[in-house]
Scaffold this motif. Sequence first.
Motif, PDB file in Angstrom:
ATOM      1  N   CYS A 262       0.855  -1.181   0.000  1.00  0.00           N
ATOM      2  CA  CYS A 262       0.000   0.000   0.000  1.00  0.00           C
ATOM      3  C   CYS A 262       0.893   1.234   0.000  1.00  0.00           C
ATOM      4  O   CYS A 262       2.112   1.100   0.034  1.00  0.00           O
ATOM      5  CB  CYS A 262      -0.921   0.032   1.225  1.00  0.00           C
ATOM      6  N   ARG A 263       0.290   2.396  -0.083  1.00  0.00           N
ATOM      7  CA  ARG A 263       1.094   3.624  -0.016  1.00  0.00           C
ATOM      8  C   ARG A 263       0.405   4.605   0.903  1.00  0.00           C
ATOM      9  O   ARG A 263      -0.829   4.616   1.009  1.00  0.00           O
ATOM     10  CB  ARG A 263       1.301   4.204  -1.420  1.00  0.00           C
ATOM     11  N   LEU A 264       1.212   5.407   1.568  1.00  0.00           N
ATOM     12  CA  LEU A 264       0.667   6.470   2.405  1.00  0.00           C
ATOM     13  C   LEU A 264       0.641   7.706   1.521  1.00  0.00           C
ATOM     14  O   LEU A 264       1.689   8.117   0.997  1.00  0.00           O
ATOM     15  CB  LEU A 264       1.569   6.669   3.630  1.00  0.00           C
ATOM     16  N   ALA A 265      -0.567   8.244   1.316  1.00  0.00           N
ATOM     17  CA  ALA A 265      -0.683   9.340   0.354  1.00  0.00           C
ATOM     18  C   ALA A 265      -1.536  10.479   0.896  1.00  0.00           C
ATOM     19  O   ALA A 265      -2.399  10.272   1.747  1.00  0.00           O
ATOM     20  CB  ALA A 265      -1.287   8.820  -0.947  1.00  0.00           C
ATOM     21  N   ILE A 266      -1.269  11.650   0.372  1.00  0.00           N
ATOM     22  CA  ILE A 266      -2.071  12.823   0.724  1.00  0.00           C
ATOM     23  C   ILE A 266      -3.194  12.925  -0.305  1.00  0.00           C
ATOM     24  O   ILE A 266      -2.976  12.683  -1.501  1.00  0.00           O
ATOM     25  CB  ILE A 266      -1.215  14.101   0.709  1.00  0.00           C
ATOM     26  N   ALA A 267      -4.404  13.232   0.186  1.00  0.00           N
ATOM     27  CA  ALA A 267      -5.545  13.389  -0.721  1.00  0.00           C
ATOM     28  C   ALA A 267      -6.308  14.648  -0.344  1.00  0.00           C
ATOM     29  O   ALA A 267      -6.403  14.990   0.838  1.00  0.00           O
ATOM     30  CB  ALA A 267      -6.439  12.166  -0.647  1.00  0.00           C
ATOM     31  N   THR A 268      -6.835  15.293  -1.351  1.00  0.00           N
ATOM     32  CA  THR A 268      -7.605  16.526  -1.113  1.00  0.00           C
ATOM     33  C   THR A 268      -8.982  16.377  -1.771  1.00  0.00           C
ATOM     34  O   THR A 268      -9.168  15.501  -2.617  1.00  0.00           O
ATOM     35  CB  THR A 268      -6.892  17.752  -1.736  1.00  0.00           C
ATOM     36  N   PRO A 269      -9.937  17.246  -1.424  1.00  0.00           N
ATOM     37  CA  PRO A 269     -11.244  17.174  -2.089  1.00  0.00           C
ATOM     38  C   PRO A 269     -11.052  17.297  -3.609  1.00  0.00           C
ATOM     39  O   PRO A 269     -10.214  18.073  -4.078  1.00  0.00           O
ATOM     40  CB  PRO A 269     -11.993  18.387  -1.522  1.00  0.00           C
TER      41      PRO A 269
ATOM     42  N   LEU B 112     -12.512  12.331  -2.739  1.00  0.00           N
ATOM     43  CA  LEU B 112     -11.134  12.814  -2.587  1.00  0.00           C
ATOM     44  C   LEU B 112     -10.278  12.363  -3.752  1.00  0.00           C
ATOM     45  O   LEU B 112     -10.570  11.365  -4.405  1.00  0.00           O
ATOM     46  CB  LEU B 112     -10.542  12.266  -1.282  1.00  0.00           C
ATOM     47  N   LYS B 113      -9.192  13.097  -4.019  1.00  0.00           N
ATOM     48  CA  LYS B 113      -8.243  12.677  -5.052  1.00  0.00           C
ATOM     49  C   LYS B 113      -6.847  12.576  -4.430  1.00  0.00           C
ATOM     50  O   LYS B 113      -6.475  13.400  -3.578  1.00  0.00           O
ATOM     51  CB  LYS B 113      -8.256  13.641  -6.240  1.00  0.00           C
ATOM     52  N   GLU B 114      -6.111  11.580  -4.908  1.00  0.00           N
ATOM     53  CA  GLU B 114      -4.762  11.351  -4.388  1.00  0.00           C
ATOM     54  C   GLU B 114      -3.824  12.352  -5.064  1.00  0.00           C
ATOM     55  O   GLU B 114      -3.797  12.437  -6.289  1.00  0.00           O
ATOM     56  CB  GLU B 114      -4.370   9.923  -4.758  1.00  0.00           C
ATOM     57  N   VAL B 115      -3.051  13.102  -4.277  1.00  0.00           N
ATOM     58  CA  VAL B 115      -2.204  14.121  -4.903  1.00  0.00           C
ATOM     59  C   VAL B 115      -0.711  13.901  -4.687  1.00  0.00           C
ATOM     60  O   VAL B 115       0.113  14.367  -5.469  1.00  0.00           O
ATOM     61  CB  VAL B 115      -2.588  15.549  -4.433  1.00  0.00           C
ATOM     62  N   GLU B 116      -0.340  13.179  -3.633  1.00  0.00           N
ATOM     63  CA  GLU B 116       1.096  13.023  -3.347  1.00  0.00           C
ATOM     64  C   GLU B 116       1.334  11.766  -2.513  1.00  0.00           C
ATOM     65  O   GLU B 116       0.725  11.590  -1.459  1.00  0.00           O
ATOM     66  CB  GLU B 116       1.559  14.265  -2.569  1.00  0.00           C
ATOM     67  N   THR B 117       2.209  10.881  -3.015  1.00  0.00           N
ATOM     68  CA  THR B 117       2.572   9.705  -2.218  1.00  0.00           C
ATOM     69  C   THR B 117       3.743  10.080  -1.324  1.00  0.00           C
ATOM     70  O   THR B 117       4.719  10.638  -1.805  1.00  0.00           O
ATOM     71  CB  THR B 117       2.995   8.540  -3.146  1.00  0.00           C
ATOM     72  N   ILE B 118       3.641   9.751  -0.037  1.00  0.00           N
ATOM     73  CA  ILE B 118       4.784  10.094   0.826  1.00  0.00           C
ATOM     74  C   ILE B 118       5.544   8.867   1.330  1.00  0.00           C
ATOM     75  O   ILE B 118       6.662   8.984   1.809  1.00  0.00           O
ATOM     76  CB  ILE B 118       4.382  11.001   2.013  1.00  0.00           C
ATOM     77  N   PHE B 119       4.950   7.678   1.207  1.00  0.00           N
ATOM     78  CA  PHE B 119       5.651   6.479   1.698  1.00  0.00           C
ATOM     79  C   PHE B 119       5.065   5.238   1.025  1.00  0.00           C
ATOM     80  O   PHE B 119       3.854   5.090   0.960  1.00  0.00           O
ATOM     81  CB  PHE B 119       5.478   6.393   3.226  1.00  0.00           C
TER      82      PHE B 119
ATOM     83  N   ASP C 248      -3.491   9.223   4.264  1.00  0.00           N
ATOM     84  CA  ASP C 248      -3.917   7.895   4.709  1.00  0.00           C
ATOM     85  C   ASP C 248      -3.378   6.821   3.775  1.00  0.00           C
ATOM     86  O   ASP C 248      -2.869   7.128   2.687  1.00  0.00           O
ATOM     87  CB  ASP C 248      -5.454   7.840   4.729  1.00  0.00           C
ATOM     88  N   LEU C 249      -3.538   5.576   4.197  1.00  0.00           N
ATOM     89  CA  LEU C 249      -3.086   4.468   3.365  1.00  0.00           C
ATOM     90  C   LEU C 249      -4.040   4.287   2.196  1.00  0.00           C
ATOM     91  O   LEU C 249      -5.254   4.411   2.349  1.00  0.00           O
ATOM     92  CB  LEU C 249      -3.036   3.176   4.176  1.00  0.00           C
ATOM     93  N   VAL C 250      -3.474   3.991   1.047  1.00  0.00           N
ATOM     94  CA  VAL C 250      -4.263   3.774  -0.162  1.00  0.00           C
ATOM     95  C   VAL C 250      -3.800   2.472  -0.794  1.00  0.00           C
ATOM     96  O   VAL C 250      -2.597   2.183  -0.833  1.00  0.00           O
ATOM     97  CB  VAL C 250      -4.051   4.917  -1.185  1.00  0.00           C
ATOM     98  N   CYS C 251      -4.776   1.691  -1.257  1.00  0.00           N
ATOM     99  CA  CYS C 251      -4.402   0.482  -2.001  1.00  0.00           C
ATOM    100  C   CYS C 251      -4.954   0.622  -3.408  1.00  0.00           C
ATOM    101  O   CYS C 251      -4.227   0.892  -4.357  1.00  0.00           O
ATOM    102  CB  CYS C 251      -4.923  -0.745  -1.266  1.00  0.00           C
ATOM    103  N   THR C 252      -6.254   0.499  -3.562  1.00  0.00           N
ATOM    104  CA  THR C 252      -6.845   0.631  -4.903  1.00  0.00           C
ATOM    105  C   THR C 252      -7.260   2.067  -5.213  1.00  0.00           C
ATOM    106  O   THR C 252      -7.434   2.425  -6.378  1.00  0.00           O
ATOM    107  CB  THR C 252      -8.107  -0.245  -5.023  1.00  0.00           C
ATOM    108  N   GLY C 253      -7.482   2.860  -4.189  1.00  0.00           N
ATOM    109  CA  GLY C 253      -7.953   4.241  -4.392  1.00  0.00           C
ATOM    110  C   GLY C 253      -9.465   4.346  -4.316  1.00  0.00           C
ATOM    111  O   GLY C 253     -10.028   5.439  -4.377  1.00  0.00           O
ATOM    112  N   ALA C 254     -10.163   3.206  -4.153  1.00  0.00           N
ATOM    113  CA  ALA C 254     -11.633   3.200  -4.143  1.00  0.00           C
ATOM    114  C   ALA C 254     -12.196   3.991  -2.958  1.00  0.00           C
ATOM    115  O   ALA C 254     -13.194   4.710  -3.105  1.00  0.00           O
ATOM    116  CB  ALA C 254     -12.140   1.760  -4.108  1.00  0.00           C
ATOM    117  N   THR C 255     -11.550   3.882  -1.800  1.00  0.00           N
ATOM    118  CA  THR C 255     -12.042   4.593  -0.603  1.00  0.00           C
ATOM    119  C   THR C 255     -11.979   6.102  -0.810  1.00  0.00           C
ATOM    120  O   THR C 255     -12.911   6.825  -0.466  1.00  0.00           O
ATOM    121  CB  THR C 255     -11.209   4.183   0.634  1.00  0.00           C
TER     122      THR C 255
END
Length: 304
Positions: free
Chosen positions: A109-116, A187-194, A174-181
């Motif tokens: 999985c990845r820890l990513a920042i997401a915004t509206p 929300l949209k994923e904008v930056e992976t941090i880990f 938060d953690l993201v796997c498929t992005g479905a949540t």
Amino acid sequence: MSNVNDQSKKRLRIAMQKSGRLTDETERLFKSCGIKINENRDHLLAHAENMPIDILRVRDDDIPGLVMDHVVDWGIVGQNVLEETSMQRKVDGLATGYKVVTELNYGDCRLAIATPQEEEWTGVECLQGKKIATTYPFLLRRALSAKGVDFKIVLLTGSVEVAPRAGLADAICDLVCTGATLQANGLKEVETIFESKAVIICRDQELFPEKKAIADKILTRLKGVMTAKESKYIMMNAPRDKLKEITALLPGAENPSIIELEGDKERVALHVVSREKLFWETMESLKELGASSILVVPIEKMLD
Ligand code: PRT
Ligand code: ZN
């Protein structure tokens, strides 16, 4: 009393997640390594029936600490939890030593920042002065401080994805796997941090020789299972004069076995272990070279 000490010197103690995303795969892994454990997940401590191994079932957040405090010998946990806990413990003045035994092929999985979704995004500077909800304050702070972004953390241990809609934060990490949540929450994923996967970690102290022997044995079996998962046993009949070209097409293949075919001088049977996946395209090319009856069979275990 001496009995307890003897036991703790001889039995390898492994901490795993009691119930969650890593549980099924970890149990499958133990099983494939020939470790038979009690199926009852409600027991905190399970003794393997056939090996000197004890399994401790706990929350994943407790696993790094149990290893670092030398309560268990091995722990199976996501790198995200491991890294976050290490940073937290450092600040708290607690022990942080551990060694990575091996990475595992699950828990990705990845820890990513997401915004509206409707918010414009031009880069991390958009987060300047904003509130970000997360369960991973240390990882988030490390990533954003390195980029000079000043922001506020809203610490949540669950339902992080609803924070922006609930008016608690401007963004989440938060953690993201498929992005479905994320998508389901606008929300949209904008930056992976880990980037993270499950790992086995070990205490930073030499194990007692008996335990070391068990640990080494399990590790060899584990590597055998993981290599086997990627590998395939390939069988086909092939024209004798095309063997070189055919072998060259097989990825990561070791020396093939060539077997005579009864009553056929032109063709032979070829058996080979390939260490990589075999794609349909390769099978089609093999066929074009004259191979027939191509079989690709999964391998369960491998010992080199
Ligand atoms: O009770 P306990 O504390 O033990 O469990 P937990 O609820 O803290 O953890 P759990 O079981 O959810 O996850 C355990 C570990 O699995 C994590 O620490 C990660 O290393 C790994 N992992 C892999 C994930 C995911 N994929 C994942 N997708 N952990 C959580 N998620 C969640 C994420 O938080 C979000 O809510 O799944 C949702 C997103 O998934 P997608 O597919 O919709 O993007
Ligand atoms: Zn947890």
